[in-house]
Design a protein around this motif. Structure first.
Motif, PDB file in Angstrom:
ATOM      1  N   TRP A 168      -6.725  -2.618  -0.549  1.00 42.65           N
ATOM      2  CA  TRP A 168      -7.609  -3.426  -1.401  1.00 42.65           C
ATOM      3  C   TRP A 168      -7.006  -3.598  -2.789  1.00 42.65           C
ATOM      4  CZ3 TRP A 168     -12.229   0.232   0.006  1.00 42.65           C
ATOM      5  CH2 TRP A 168     -12.521   0.073   1.370  1.00 42.65           C
ATOM      6  N   ALA A 169      -6.368  -2.556  -3.301  1.00 44.79           N
ATOM      7  CA  ALA A 169      -5.748  -2.639  -4.626  1.00 44.79           C
ATOM      8  C   ALA A 169      -4.619  -3.666  -4.631  1.00 44.79           C
ATOM      9  CB  ALA A 169      -5.227  -1.268  -5.045  1.00 44.79           C
ATOM     10  N   VAL A 170      -3.844  -3.703  -3.540  1.00 45.40           N
ATOM     11  CA  VAL A 170      -2.754  -4.684  -3.440  1.00 45.40           C
ATOM     12  C   VAL A 170      -3.327  -6.096  -3.376  1.00 45.40           C
ATOM     13  CG1 VAL A 170      -0.846  -5.493  -2.007  1.00 45.40           C
ATOM     14  CG2 VAL A 170      -1.190  -3.041  -2.358  1.00 45.40           C
ATOM     15  N   PRO A 193       0.817  -1.225   0.000  1.00 44.47           N
ATOM     16  CA  PRO A 193       0.000   0.000   0.000  1.00 44.47           C
ATOM     17  C   PRO A 193       0.843   1.265   0.000  1.00 44.47           C
ATOM     18  CG  PRO A 193      -0.859  -1.591   1.582  1.00 44.47           C
ATOM     19  CD  PRO A 193       0.467  -2.118   1.119  1.00 44.47           C
ATOM     20  N   ASP A 194       2.055   1.171   0.542  1.00 44.76           N
ATOM     21  CA  ASP A 194       2.921   2.352   0.593  1.00 44.76           C
ATOM     22  C   ASP A 194       3.352   2.815  -0.795  1.00 44.76           C
ATOM     23  OD1 ASP A 194       2.751   2.215   3.332  1.00 44.76           O
ATOM     24  OD2 ASP A 194       4.600   1.043   3.554  1.00 44.76           O
ATOM     25  N   LYS A 195       3.255   1.922  -1.772  1.00 41.73           N
ATOM     26  CA  LYS A 195       3.665   2.277  -3.125  1.00 41.73           C
ATOM     27  C   LYS A 195       2.518   2.847  -3.960  1.00 41.73           C
ATOM     28  CE  LYS A 195       7.417  -1.108  -3.361  1.00 41.73           C
ATOM     29  NZ  LYS A 195       8.002  -2.239  -4.132  1.00 41.73           N
ATOM     30  N   VAL A 196       1.338   2.922  -3.355  1.00 39.76           N
ATOM     31  CA  VAL A 196       0.176   3.461  -4.069  1.00 39.76           C
ATOM     32  C   VAL A 196       0.094   4.958  -3.803  1.00 39.76           C
ATOM     33  CG1 VAL A 196      -2.306   3.302  -4.430  1.00 39.76           C
ATOM     34  CG2 VAL A 196      -1.006   1.267  -3.760  1.00 39.76           C
ATOM     35  N   ALA A 220      -9.507   6.554   1.140  1.00 34.38           N
ATOM     36  CA  ALA A 220      -8.500   6.396   0.088  1.00 34.38           C
ATOM     37  C   ALA A 220      -7.365   5.490   0.557  1.00 34.38           C
ATOM     38  CB  ALA A 220      -7.958   7.762  -0.323  1.00 34.38           C
ATOM     39  N   ASN A 221      -6.918   5.673   1.795  1.00 32.17           N
ATOM     40  CA  ASN A 221      -5.838   4.835   2.321  1.00 32.17           C
ATOM     41  C   ASN A 221      -6.283   3.384   2.465  1.00 32.17           C
ATOM     42  OD1 ASN A 221      -3.995   6.962   2.500  1.00 32.17           O
ATOM     43  ND2 ASN A 221      -4.697   7.542   4.547  1.00 32.17           N
ATOM     44  N   ALA A 222      -7.534   3.178   2.865  1.00 33.80           N
ATOM     45  CA  ALA A 222      -8.039   1.810   2.979  1.00 33.80           C
ATOM     46  C   ALA A 222      -8.080   1.133   1.613  1.00 33.80           C
ATOM     47  CB  ALA A 222      -9.427   1.821   3.610  1.00 33.80           C
ATOM     48  N   GLN A 256      -5.421   3.530  -9.886  1.00 32.33           N
ATOM     49  CA  GLN A 256      -5.760   4.945 -10.054  1.00 32.33           C
ATOM     50  C   GLN A 256      -7.094   5.099 -10.773  1.00 32.33           C
ATOM     51  OE1 GLN A 256      -3.791   7.811  -9.057  1.00 32.33           O
ATOM     52  NE2 GLN A 256      -5.767   8.748  -9.476  1.00 32.33           N
ATOM     53  N   ALA A 257      -7.345   4.247 -11.758  1.00 30.51           N
ATOM     54  CA  ALA A 257      -8.603   4.333 -12.509  1.00 30.51           C
ATOM     55  C   ALA A 257      -9.799   4.050 -11.608  1.00 30.51           C
ATOM     56  CB  ALA A 257      -8.575   3.352 -13.682  1.00 30.51           C
TER      57      ALA A 257
END
Length: 302
Positions: A136-138, A108-111, A130-132, A148-149
């Protein structure tokens, strides 16, 4: 017999193409052998391919072998997508060979989200949400572009919903105003102000101002979004919190602290108490005394 031969009879000669005795000129009557092409042994399909590609010369064979060797080399260097049930190590090696922008996020730190353009200035962007969503993206194995999309789509959707809610809220306030005007009279009339004053007093006495603001029933500027709430509190105020019992303030009964006495002075203590306890009534009394209410009472009494 000799005479017959001499008389012009035809003498039998060997047939053309007699292999036992070839003719003097070396032609035995058969077609001359033709030179074989290098692709004579190909199947019909491969022969047509060679003819289509122009591989009809002997030197074409060397070029074909060279091309095949290059193809094998490139095939060995190409990416092979692992099977769906392949070990994680295989997938890690596969992803490592991809361009960085196409690699799945691993932390998540790379998002790093960028807010989409065109958001309303008053849009309540949630950093917590947004941070949560980064985690989820990872978990979903999304690439930075995909993450991002999805972020932009969600934020823009929330902005649209907030706009729709604001429009609906404005319509509710307008409908409440129209309903109360029909029952209580014009907003600048004494009857309207008196009823609103009683309703506000009841709401305060029951300690419901903050709760109603939190629920959106009472807006920050003091506007109500439901006429039935105002009417109900007016009825409660008439029954339980009549004007002569406000805060036990008998000093306010029948008097107007904004009016000057014979010495031209006002009772500032009573004015302050009235503004705190009942700003709506304070505004009315200030107007009755010929004073500007805005100089004494905040615009947002609730």
């Amino acid at each position: 017999m000799t005479d017959l031969a001499d008389a012009g009879s035809v003498v039998a000669s060997p047939p053309a193409g007699d292999l036992a005795r070839p003719p003097a000129n070396g032609d035995n009557g058969s077609a001359p052998p033709t030179a074989k092409s290098w692709f004579d042994g190909l199947s019909e399909g491969n022969r047509k391919l060679a003819e289509t590609k122009g591989w009809t010369k002997p030197e074409s064979l060397d070029w074909i072998f060279t091309s095949y060797a290059e193809l094998e080399r490139q095939q060995g260097e190409s990416l092979h997508i692992p099977a769906a049930d392949a070990p994680g190590e295989d997938w890690d090696r596969f992803h490592a060979r991809l361009p960085e922008a196409m690699r799945p996020l691993t932390s998540p730190d790379k998002v790093e989200y960028r807010r989409p353009d065109g958001l309303p200035e008053d849009f309540a962007y949630s950093d917590e949400l947004a941070n949560a969503s980064k985690a989820w993206a990872v978990e979903a194995g999304a690439t930075p572009k995909v993450a991002q999309a999805y972020h932009d789509r969600f934020v823009c959707y929330m902005a649209e919903q907030a706009k729709v809610q604001q429009i609906a809220l404005a319509r509710s306030v307008e409908a409440t105003h129209d309903d109360l005007v029909r029952d209580w009279g014009p907003t600048d009339s004494d009857g309207f102000h008196r009823r609103l004053e009683v309703a506000n007093r009841a709401m305060k006495k029951l300690g419901l101002v903050d709760a109603y603001k939190a629920k959106g029933i009472l807006l920050p500027d003091g506007a109500l979004t439901d006429p039935q709430i105002a009417k109900a509190f007016h009825a409660i105020g008439e029954a339980m919190f009549r004007e002569d019992t406000i805060d036990g303030g008998a000093a306010l009964i029948g008097g107007n602290p904004f009016k000057r006495n014979a010495a031209g002075e006002r009772n500032l203590t009573e004015i302050s108490a009235l503004v705190r306890s009942d700003p709506v009534r304070a505004r009315r009394l200030a107007r009755e005394a010929g004073e500007n209410p805005d100089l004494w009472i905040p615009n947002n009494p609730l």
